[in-house]
Design a protein around this motif. Structure first.
Motif, mmCIF file in Angstrom:
data_model
loop_
_atom_site.group_PDB
_atom_site.id
_atom_site.type_symbol
_atom_site.label_atom_id
_atom_site.label_comp_id
_atom_site.label_asym_id
_atom_site.label_seq_id
_atom_site.Cartn_x
_atom_site.Cartn_y
_atom_site.Cartn_z
ATOM 1 N N LYS A 165 17.204 13.495 -33.941
ATOM 2 C CA LYS A 165 17.725 14.151 -35.137
ATOM 3 C C LYS A 165 16.602 14.688 -36.017
ATOM 4 N N SER A 166 15.418 14.130 -35.869
ATOM 5 C CA SER A 166 14.287 14.577 -36.688
ATOM 6 C C SER A 166 13.628 15.834 -36.135
ATOM 7 N N GLN A 167 13.975 16.208 -34.919
ATOM 8 C CA GLN A 167 13.329 17.355 -34.294
ATOM 9 C C GLN A 167 13.673 18.646 -35.034
ATOM 10 N N GLY A 168 12.646 19.411 -35.312
ATOM 11 C CA GLY A 168 12.858 20.673 -35.986
ATOM 12 C C GLY A 168 13.594 21.652 -35.090
ATOM 13 N N ARG A 169 14.473 22.440 -35.671
ATOM 14 C CA ARG A 169 15.203 23.435 -34.900
ATOM 15 C C ARG A 169 14.371 24.710 -34.783
ATOM 16 N N GLY A 170 14.750 25.529 -33.821
ATOM 17 C CA GLY A 170 14.018 26.765 -33.616
ATOM 18 C C GLY A 170 12.729 26.596 -32.844
ATOM 19 N N GLN A 171 12.637 25.553 -32.008
ATOM 20 C CA GLN A 171 11.408 25.310 -31.252
ATOM 21 C C GLN A 171 11.297 26.191 -30.020
ATOM 22 N N ILE A 172 12.420 26.560 -29.426
ATOM 23 C CA ILE A 172 12.372 27.394 -28.222
ATOM 24 C C ILE A 172 12.936 28.777 -28.546
ATOM 25 N N PRO A 173 12.529 29.813 -27.818
ATOM 26 C CA PRO A 173 12.923 31.187 -28.165
ATOM 27 C C PRO A 173 14.418 31.403 -28.309
ATOM 28 N N ALA A 174 15.241 30.716 -27.519
ATOM 29 C CA ALA A 174 16.689 30.913 -27.606
ATOM 30 C C ALA A 174 17.244 30.541 -28.963
ATOM 31 N N THR A 175 16.506 29.728 -29.726
ATOM 32 C CA THR A 175 16.982 29.289 -31.043
ATOM 33 C C THR A 175 16.121 29.845 -32.176
ATOM 34 N N TRP A 176 15.308 30.841 -31.879
ATOM 35 C CA TRP A 176 14.472 31.471 -32.905
ATOM 36 C C TRP A 176 15.309 32.315 -33.851
ATOM 37 N N SER A 177 14.616 32.871 -34.838
ATOM 38 C CA SER A 177 15.238 33.819 -35.750
ATOM 39 C C SER A 177 15.625 35.091 -34.996
ATOM 40 N N LYS A 178 16.536 35.859 -35.564
ATOM 41 C CA LYS A 178 16.973 37.105 -34.934
ATOM 42 C C LYS A 178 15.794 38.053 -34.740
ATOM 43 N N LEU A 179 14.938 38.170 -35.752
ATOM 44 C CA LEU A 179 13.799 39.076 -35.659
ATOM 45 C C LEU A 179 12.787 38.587 -34.625
ATOM 46 N N LYS A 181 13.442 36.789 -31.939
ATOM 47 C CA LYS A 181 14.013 37.060 -30.615
ATOM 48 C C LYS A 181 13.821 38.520 -30.231
ATOM 49 N N GLU A 182 14.121 39.421 -31.177
ATOM 50 C CA GLU A 182 13.992 40.850 -30.874
ATOM 51 C C GLU A 182 12.564 41.208 -30.499
ATOM 52 N N LYS A 183 11.602 40.636 -31.206
ATOM 53 C CA LYS A 183 10.197 40.961 -30.921
ATOM 54 C C LYS A 183 9.784 40.409 -29.560
ATOM 55 N N LEU A 184 10.198 39.192 -29.241
ATOM 56 C CA LEU A 184 9.820 38.616 -27.953
ATOM 57 C C LEU A 184 10.497 39.357 -26.805
ATOM 58 N N ARG A 185 11.726 39.815 -27.003
ATOM 59 C CA ARG A 185 12.397 40.607 -25.968
ATOM 60 C C ARG A 185 11.577 41.841 -25.600
ATOM 61 N N ALA A 186 10.906 42.417 -26.596
ATOM 62 C CA ALA A 186 10.088 43.604 -26.337
ATOM 63 C C ALA A 186 8.863 43.271 -25.501
ATOM 64 N N VAL A 187 8.423 42.017 -25.545
ATOM 65 C CA VAL A 187 7.195 41.607 -24.858
ATOM 66 C C VAL A 187 7.475 41.156 -23.430
ATOM 67 N N VAL A 188 8.508 40.340 -23.230
ATOM 68 C CA VAL A 188 8.752 39.776 -21.897
ATOM 69 C C VAL A 188 9.137 40.877 -20.918
ATOM 70 N N THR A 189 8.956 40.601 -19.647
ATOM 71 C CA THR A 189 9.317 41.567 -18.611
ATOM 72 C C THR A 189 10.805 41.902 -18.702
#
Length: 410
Positions: A165-179, A181-189
């Motif tokens: 329960k103490s784990q911070g949210r948003g640690q992996i890309p699927a749970t990142w902020s909308k912006l 996610k959009e930026k990483l989508r531009a980078v990945v294949t």
């Protein structure tokens, strides 16, 4: 024999001590080509670590250790769980040696009774074109984790639940902020599932994103089981051991064997050093390294791994980038495969286009700073872009150098 090309890597890319690759491929099965790294201007490594553990008060980890011991487990008193950087109590946690540890020493024994496991509605592995059985199990396990989290102190796993329960949210890309996610989508294949695996694999299930969008606790639980799970289980303490394929110094039996998970020291560890495992070359990982690499580590665990890095593009391109010495990087191809593992012309065309695409992305998407993107997301995006650009460039140059040397000997 192939003569090696001497290269100098950027000073910021010096490898950590004891960076010994323990990959499945031996030197006799690999063609190793040393090639120049990308210039400092193009590649500027951002200091980082391979942790997936959020900062956590010492009393929580101590409670987990005491609980596991009370259940018949073992935590070597020469070990401690602490922040990675002693001068920064907010830095991620790792498992460190308080005293020297010798090869063969017991490190951890984790009873199966403390596993948070899926015991009902478990789908067995079956052959087919997809891994639907796996994603269904992950969904059901996440439901159990969410249920235990809601129980809190009434759970069978009270100290571990407090930790989860103490784990911070948003640690992996699927749970990142909308912006982010959009930026990483531009980078990945293009076509990669690094950002959008929840939508791709859980559509139409009880964990469908359309359901979870109004259930942040459910989304967090699903991310936790992907990030911290071992098949159908979450394993306390073992999930606090960080990943580094170049510095593995533990060995373990199968997580399913006997009634405990037994972890031993596999290399002498000096006091103050961290103990490491592998998240994709583990005892129970089977052939995952054939199709997993650095992008998948980012997808499931939220960080860009240190060298060695493995890059897999489709069914035809597989290579490893690792340090040869303190200043020299090598690209390794699997010599057991056709053409010594080197890509064919179609594969080379893909790599060249991918390099050009990554250069364009860097020039158009990564020049203005993070803006409203959270800093940790931005730093990870930039680091992954640099790692991708470097890996693809090194692979292209490796093949070109190999061809040039073959031509010169004819």
């Amino acid at each position: 024999t192939i003569s090696e090309l001497s290269i100098i890597s950027p000073a910021t890319n010096h490898p950590p001590e004891e960076n010994t690759c323990n990959m499945r491929l031996t030197a006799s099965l690999l063609v190793a080509m040393a090639v120049p790294t990308v210039s400092n201007a193009a590649i500027a490594t951002i200091p980082g670590n391979n942790s997936t553990i959020s900062p956590l008060p010492a009393d929580l980890t101590g409670g987990i250790i005491d609980w596991v011991r009370s259940m018949g487990g073992y935590f070597n008193p020469k070990l401690e769980i602490r922040p990675m950087f002693l001068d920064d109590p907010t830095s991620p946690l790792g498992v460190f040696a308080r005293q020297d540890l010798a090869v063969g020493e017991r490190a951890l024994e984790i009873p199966h009774t403390v596993y948070m496991s899926l015991t009902k509605n478990v789908e067995k592995e079956y052959s087919g074109e997809n891994d639907e059985w796996f994603w269904n199990n992950m969904c059901n396990l996440s439901k159990k984790v969410a249920k235990e989290n809601k129980k809190g102190k009434r759970s069978r796993f009270p100290p571990y639940v407090a930790y989860l329960k103490s784990q911070g949210r948003g640690q992996i890309p699927a749970t990142w902020s909308k912006l982010g996610k959009e930026k990483l989508r531009a980078v990945v294949t293009p076509g990669s599932d690094v950002v959008d695996w929840m939508d791709l694999y859980f559509h139409g299930t009880a964990c469908d994103p359309s359901i979870l969008k109004n259930d942040p606790d459910g989304t967090s639980a699903l991310a936790l089981v992907i990030q911290r799970g071992f098949d159908n289980s979450l394993i306390p303490i073992w999930d606090m051991v960080n990943h580094h394929n170049g510095r593995i110094n533990t060995e373990n039996d199968s997580i399913f064997q006997g009634d405990k998970l037994n972890v031993r020291i596999s290399k002498n560890v000096n006091a103050g050093s961290e103990i490491f495992a592998s998240y994709d070359m583990c005892t129970d990982c089977r052939d995952v390294q054939d199709y997993w690499g650095t992008p998948e580590i980012l997808r499931d665990f939220g960080f860009v791994e240190d060298y060695p890095q493995r890059w897999v593009y489709g069914d035809d391109i597989w290579f490893v980038v690792d340090w040869k010495d303190e200043e020299e990087l090598e690209v390794y191809w699997d010599e057991e495969e056709e053409n010594n593992g080197l890509p064919n012309e179609k594969g080379m065309e893909f790599l060249r286009k991918e390099f050009q695409r990554l250069e364009r992305v860097g020039a158009s998407e990564l020049v203005d700073g993070p803006g409203a993107i959270p800093q940790h997301e931005w730093d990870t995006i930039v680091k992954f872009h640099e790692a991708s650009l470097e890996a693809v460039w090194l692979a292209i140059d490796s093949v070109d150098a190999r061809k040039s040397q073959v031509t010169s000997t004819e």
